[in-house]
Design a protein around this motif. Structure first.
Motif, PDB file in Angstrom:
ATOM      1  N   LEU A   1       0.833  -1.207   0.000  1.00 28.36           N
ATOM      2  CA  LEU A   1       0.000   0.000   0.000  1.00 28.36           C
ATOM      3  C   LEU A   1       0.864   1.251   0.000  1.00 28.36           C
ATOM      4  CD1 LEU A   1      -2.912  -0.682   2.512  1.00 28.36           C
ATOM      5  CD2 LEU A   1      -3.099  -0.121   0.097  1.00 28.36           C
ATOM      6  N   MET A   2       1.911   1.179   0.812  1.00 27.34           N
ATOM      7  CA  MET A   2       2.791   2.341   0.895  1.00 27.34           C
ATOM      8  C   MET A   2       3.525   2.550  -0.424  1.00 27.34           C
ATOM      9  SD  MET A   2       4.677   3.516   4.184  1.00 27.34           S
ATOM     10  CE  MET A   2       5.678   4.990   4.230  1.00 27.34           C
ATOM     11  N   GLY A   3       3.871   1.464  -1.091  1.00 25.52           N
ATOM     12  CA  GLY A   3       4.501   1.572  -2.402  1.00 25.52           C
ATOM     13  C   GLY A   3       3.547   2.189  -3.411  1.00 25.52           C
TER      14      GLY A   3
ATOM     15  N   GLU B   1       0.952   4.159  -2.684  1.00 29.76           N
ATOM     16  CA  GLU B   1       0.791   5.572  -2.314  1.00 29.76           C
ATOM     17  C   GLU B   1       1.994   6.382  -2.778  1.00 29.76           C
ATOM     18  OE1 GLU B   1      -0.191   6.356   1.722  1.00 29.76           O
ATOM     19  OE2 GLU B   1      -2.069   5.222   1.626  1.00 29.76           O
ATOM     20  N   GLY B   2       3.180   5.761  -2.607  1.00 28.79           N
ATOM     21  CA  GLY B   2       4.421   6.418  -3.032  1.00 28.79           C
ATOM     22  C   GLY B   2       4.403   6.691  -4.516  1.00 28.79           C
TER      23      GLY B   2
ATOM     24  N   TYR C   1       2.073   9.494  -5.212  1.00 31.57           N
ATOM     25  CA  TYR C   1       2.644  10.743  -4.691  1.00 31.57           C
ATOM     26  C   TYR C   1       3.681  11.294  -5.671  1.00 31.57           C
ATOM     27  CZ  TYR C   1       5.097  13.898  -1.454  1.00 31.57           C
ATOM     28  OH  TYR C   1       5.686  14.984  -0.860  1.00 31.57           O
ATOM     29  N   ILE C   2       4.583  10.382  -6.113  1.00 37.12           N
ATOM     30  CA  ILE C   2       5.667  10.826  -6.999  1.00 37.12           C
ATOM     31  C   ILE C   2       5.102  11.252  -8.362  1.00 37.12           C
ATOM     32  CG2 ILE C   2       7.798  10.065  -8.181  1.00 37.12           C
ATOM     33  CD1 ILE C   2       8.279   8.259  -5.685  1.00 37.12           C
TER      34      ILE C   2
ATOM     35  N   ARG D   1       3.355  14.593  -7.982  1.00 35.75           N
ATOM     36  CA  ARG D   1       4.338  15.693  -7.865  1.00 35.75           C
ATOM     37  C   ARG D   1       4.965  15.977  -9.238  1.00 35.75           C
ATOM     38  NH1 ARG D   1       6.135  18.248  -3.874  1.00 35.75           N
ATOM     39  NH2 ARG D   1       8.293  18.396  -4.583  1.00 35.75           N
TER      40      ARG D   1
ATOM     41  N   LYS E   1       2.532  17.977 -11.106  1.00 39.08           N
ATOM     42  CA  LYS E   1       2.469  19.336 -10.571  1.00 39.08           C
ATOM     43  C   LYS E   1       3.689  20.146 -11.009  1.00 39.08           C
ATOM     44  CE  LYS E   1       1.696  21.620  -6.143  1.00 39.08           C
ATOM     45  NZ  LYS E   1       1.612  21.413  -4.689  1.00 39.08           N
ATOM     46  N   LEU E   2       4.842  19.491 -10.987  1.00 39.14           N
ATOM     47  CA  LEU E   2       6.082  20.195 -11.330  1.00 39.14           C
ATOM     48  C   LEU E   2       6.414  20.073 -12.823  1.00 39.14           C
ATOM     49  CD1 LEU E   2       8.272  18.999  -8.289  1.00 39.14           C
ATOM     50  CD2 LEU E   2       7.126  21.201  -8.518  1.00 39.14           C
TER      51      LEU E   2
ATOM     52  N   MET F   1       9.867  12.304 -13.134  1.00 34.86           N
ATOM     53  CA  MET F   1       9.201  11.987 -11.879  1.00 34.86           C
ATOM     54  C   MET F   1       7.880  11.247 -12.139  1.00 34.86           C
ATOM     55  SD  MET F   1       8.721  14.685  -8.830  1.00 34.86           S
ATOM     56  CE  MET F   1      10.342  15.136  -8.338  1.00 34.86           C
TER      57      MET F   1
ATOM     58  N   GLU G   1       8.791   7.777 -12.969  1.00 38.59           N
ATOM     59  CA  GLU G   1       9.223   7.037 -11.769  1.00 38.59           C
ATOM     60  C   GLU G   1       8.013   6.606 -10.938  1.00 38.59           C
ATOM     61  OE1 GLU G   1      11.784   9.177  -9.048  1.00 38.59           O
ATOM     62  OE2 GLU G   1      11.794   7.473  -7.654  1.00 38.59           O
TER      63      GLU G   1
ATOM     64  N   MET H   1       6.620   2.836 -10.165  1.00 36.47           N
ATOM     65  CA  MET H   1       6.427   2.363  -8.789  1.00 36.47           C
ATOM     66  C   MET H   1       5.024   1.771  -8.613  1.00 36.47           C
ATOM     67  SD  MET H   1       7.120   4.339  -5.180  1.00 36.47           S
ATOM     68  CE  MET H   1       8.765   4.911  -5.372  1.00 36.47           C
TER      69      MET H   1
ATOM     70  N   ARG I   1       4.983  -1.619 -10.337  1.00 32.43           N
ATOM     71  CA  ARG I   1       5.746  -2.596  -9.552  1.00 32.43           C
ATOM     72  C   ARG I   1       4.918  -3.108  -8.364  1.00 32.43           C
ATOM     73  NH1 ARG I   1      10.288   0.129  -9.932  1.00 32.43           N
ATOM     74  NH2 ARG I   1       9.988   1.326  -8.011  1.00 32.43           N
ATOM     75  N   ASN I   2       4.234  -2.186  -7.691  1.00 30.24           N
ATOM     76  CA  ASN I   2       3.492  -2.589  -6.503  1.00 30.24           C
ATOM     77  C   ASN I   2       2.197  -3.304  -6.843  1.00 30.24           C
ATOM     78  OD1 ASN I   2       4.875  -1.740  -3.842  1.00 30.24           O
ATOM     79  ND2 ASN I   2       5.320  -0.103  -5.306  1.00 30.24           N
TER      80      ASN I   2
ATOM     81  N   ASP J   1      10.943   0.891  -2.501  1.00 28.99           N
ATOM     82  CA  ASP J   1       9.884   1.835  -2.888  1.00 28.99           C
ATOM     83  C   ASP J   1       9.424   2.660  -1.689  1.00 28.99           C
ATOM     84  OD1 ASP J   1       9.979   1.074  -5.487  1.00 28.99           O
ATOM     85  OD2 ASP J   1       8.183  -0.196  -5.430  1.00 28.99           O
TER      86      ASP J   1
ATOM     87  N   TYR K   1       9.778   6.683  -1.333  1.00 33.57           N
ATOM     88  CA  TYR K   1       8.579   7.491  -1.079  1.00 33.57           C
ATOM     89  C   TYR K   1       8.814   8.405   0.133  1.00 33.57           C
ATOM     90  CZ  TYR K   1       3.624   8.270   0.309  1.00 33.57           C
ATOM     91  OH  TYR K   1       2.417   8.803   0.682  1.00 33.57           O
TER      92      TYR K   1
ATOM     93  N   MET L   1      11.157  11.114  -0.754  1.00 39.80           N
ATOM     94  CA  MET L   1      10.545  12.153  -1.592  1.00 39.80           C
ATOM     95  C   MET L   1       9.724  13.121  -0.746  1.00 39.80           C
ATOM     96  SD  MET L   1      11.073  12.057  -4.882  1.00 39.80           S
ATOM     97  CE  MET L   1       9.741  12.384  -5.990  1.00 39.80           C
TER      98      MET L   1
ATOM     99  N   PRO M   1       0.638   2.316   5.942  1.00 44.14           N
ATOM    100  CA  PRO M   1       1.215   3.452   5.206  1.00 44.14           C
ATOM    101  C   PRO M   1       1.055   4.745   6.023  1.00 44.14           C
ATOM    102  CG  PRO M   1      -0.882   2.746   4.227  1.00 44.14           C
ATOM    103  CD  PRO M   1      -0.633   1.833   5.361  1.00 44.14           C
TER     104      PRO M   1
END
Lengths: 490, 140
Positions: free
Chosen positions: A273-275, A277-278, A281-282, A285, A288-289, A294, A297, A301, A304-305, B13, B17, B20, B112
């Motif tokens: 889950l964290m992967g 979310e990561g 998030y990336i 971002r 946004k940027l 990014m 990437e 991610m 992969r998750n 990962d 995260y 980042m 998370p």
């Protein structure tokens, strides 16, 4: 004249014989008249009970002042028949003495009344005391003891048995032990009656209050040498408490295993889950940027998750599945070659040599091809990972199939990173992985499960930096038995 | 000068995260995927805070935490344990390290992580301020 002399001689000889017999016979002998006076007694009697002259029998035997309540001599005076009885008396030194007596009538005229009785008693104090000790032992020993006859009826039962199973004499053992109306299957008593040997068995019975009683029973023959087994003595130990403890421990282990599995699963899911979310998030971002690198990437991610989620679910289902292996005769070499085909390109991309060493004489074996394929996949994939993590320039993974001394083995060895002691200890633990996010920690556990289902064993040899060698060994006898069982059931 | 955060997690990962997030909030992150590397980086990088996973294959995060606390040079560094092993409200560090001579870590967060909570905690532990931290690099 000559005849009279010969008759006298014969009488003297007879008197001498009788006198000798009276004195030397190994009994306490006393002659008693109708008034209970002891009129004659032998040396043994005198030695046991002391001076008797002018005394009543009850005074000498029991130190009483009036006749006994149950007097065997009185019965012999009345009936003229021999009587045997046992009694407790007091000897000349005041000690209690058990004796068994044989009381015979004596008549002065052949058809006349009984004038005297002759009491021949034998001391059985030692035997009686032994019997009492035996009885205490029989009743108080913390085991169930029963004696069973050839009709499977209980002819004796000790106190412990009666306390648990109730009043049981003359009832069939199977009624008492199991509340059955027919003989039990796998009855140790039946086997002992048949072959005269000792037989043991673990049984579950029902007590007098309907409670379950688990017991370990030994049936031993009671027989004189050369005779058939007339009775059996069954000695049973109550193992109910032990069984409960065993059940409680198993239950605790089962709950512990479930808890551990759920906790491990939750841990893996949280990381995925964290992967995810990561990744989001990336990527967010990056958007946004306006940073394409990014975004890419973050996207990778996410991918992969998601793949990890699929792997976790697949591995977990494969681990949790309680199916029995479906054995069919296969060539072990074919299974190895399938894996070489599957992983050859992947290994080669990482500069790893993957090769097989096959025994061309190997015989077909009943195996679950899918299961063994899963095992080899897990081991080879681990070996490739270990090589990738190694600093060694040239790494190789070798798969061997061997057949020695009735044991079929698949061996997967590598000269990769190897494992230290701690890792080896935790190797077959649920959700343990050395691959960070790349592994589910279920592969080896699943492999061991499949190997065990085949009646086999998996072992590992490894040294840090020196590589690892996993051996899955399948005794052909076990495979044959499983295969036979499978086909019999079908 | 920006504050430095070391992130130790075998899940690359997850580590990426977390790195980042701290970077986006003006901190300088560094990542280690095992305890051995983590301890080595601590000496050179001299982090202001360490985010530490517990369950790692070779050596656990608890072992690294203990070593940080036993070393005079690192015992002052605040540590956030970040793990999926237990729920936040049920986490008891003494189940992992019963030795009471080693103080408990400053914070435990469950994976998370809640990003806002995570950043607020880093700011509080490094600057004592939960509102303003190292600034957000979106504006940089």
């Amino acid at each position: 004249m000559k005849r009279d002399t010969r008759v006298k001689k014969v009488r003297r000889f007879n008197d001498m014989v009788y006198q000798c017999l009276f004195e030397e016979v190994p009994f306490n002998v006393a002659v008693i008249d109708r008034e209970y006076n002891i009129v004659h007694a032998n040396g043994n009697f005198t030695e046991k009970f002391g001076k008797w002259q002018g005394k009543k029998c009850y005074t000498v035997y029991k130190k009483l002042h009036q006749p006994c309540d149950e007097c065997p001599s009185e019965a012999v005076f009345e009936t003229g028949q021999v009587k045997v009885a046992d009694a407790v008396g007091i000897d000349k030194d005041g000690r209690q003495t058990h004796y068994v007596g044989h009381v015979a009538p004596l008549r002065t005229t052949p058809d006349g009344p009984v004038d005297f009785v002759m009491e021949m008693t034998r001391t059985i104090t030692g035997t009686k005391s032994w019997q009492q000790e035996y009885q205490v032992l029989f009743d108080r020993i913390p085991c169930y003891i029963t004696v069973i006859d050839r009709d499977y009826r209980i002819v004796r039962a000790n106190e412990a048995f009666r306390n648990s199973f109730g009043d049981v004499l003359d009832k069939h053992c199977y009624e008492v032990f199991k509340k059955r109306t027919t003989k039990c299957r796998n009855c140790p008593a039946r086997k002992t009656f048949r072959d005269g040997n000792v037989h043991r068995s673990n049984q579950k019975g029902t007590g007098k209050k309907g409670q379950d009683i688990h017991y370990a029973v030994t049936a031993s023959p009671l027989m004189r040498s050369g005779d058939d087994v007339a009775h059996i003595i069954e000695i049973a130990t109550d193992v109910t408490a032990l069984k409960k403890l065993e059940h409680d421990v198993l239950e605790a282990e089962r709950l512990g295993a479930v808890g551990q599995t759920v906790a491990g699963l939750a841990h893996s899911i949280k990381n995925i889950l964290m992967g995810l979310e990561g990744g989001m998030y990336i990527a967010a971002r990056g958007l946004k940027l306006e940073n394409n690198e990014m975004i890419s990437e973050g996207w990778e991610m996410l991918e992969r998750n998601l793949t990890k989620t699929t792997s976790l679910v697949r591995d977990f289902l494969s681990f949790a599945k309680g199916r029995l292996p479906s054995l069919k005769p296969v060539n072990p070499n074919d299974l190895v070659e399938e894996i070489i085909d599957l992983y050859g390109a992947i290994a080669s991309e990482s500069g790893i040599v993957l090769r097989a060493e096959l025994d061309q004489q190997i015989k077909m074996a009943p195996l679950d091809a899918r299961g063994i394929h899963t095992c080899l996949t897990n081991l080879v994939s681990n070996a490739i990972d270990a090589c990738q993590m190694s600093r060694r320039e040239k790494c190789e993974v070798v798969i061997r199939a061997e057949d020695h001394n009735g044991v079929l083995s698949f061996i997967v060895s590598d000269n990769g990173k190897g494992m230290d002691y701690d890792i080896k200890q935790r190797l077959f633990t649920t959700f343990f992985t050395t691959k960070g996010g790349q592994g589910t920690g279920l592969g080896l556990l699943t492999t061991r499960k499949i190997v065990k289902e085949h009646g086999g064993k998996i072992t590992v040899k490894s040294s840090e930096g020196g590589g690892s060698c996993f051996t899955m060994a399948f005794p052909r006898n076990n495979l044959k038995a499983l295969f036979h069982k499978d086909n019999t059931v079908e | 000068m920006s504050l430095k955060v070391l992130i130790v997690d075998d899940e690359s990962d997850v580590a990426r995260y977390l790195a980042m997030i701290v970077q986006a909030n003006g901190f300088i992150p560094k990542v280690a995927n095992n305890v051995e590397d983590g301890l080595e980086i601590v000496n050179d990088f001299k982090p202001d805070l360490v985010c530490l996973d517990i369950m790692m294959p070779k050596e656990s995060g608890v072992s690294m935490y203990q070593q940080l606390r036993e070393n005079k040079a690192t015992r002052h560094i605040p540590v956030i344990i970040i793990s999926g092993a237990e729920q936040e409200e049920k986490f008891d560090f003494r189940n992992y390290l019963p030795d009471e001579s080693v103080p408990e870590p400053e914070c435990y967060m469950e994976k998370p992580v809640d990003v806002d909570k995570y950043i607020a905690m880093i700011k509080r532990l490094t600057t004592g301020d939960s509102i303003e931290g190292g600034g957000n690099d979106d504006e940089a």
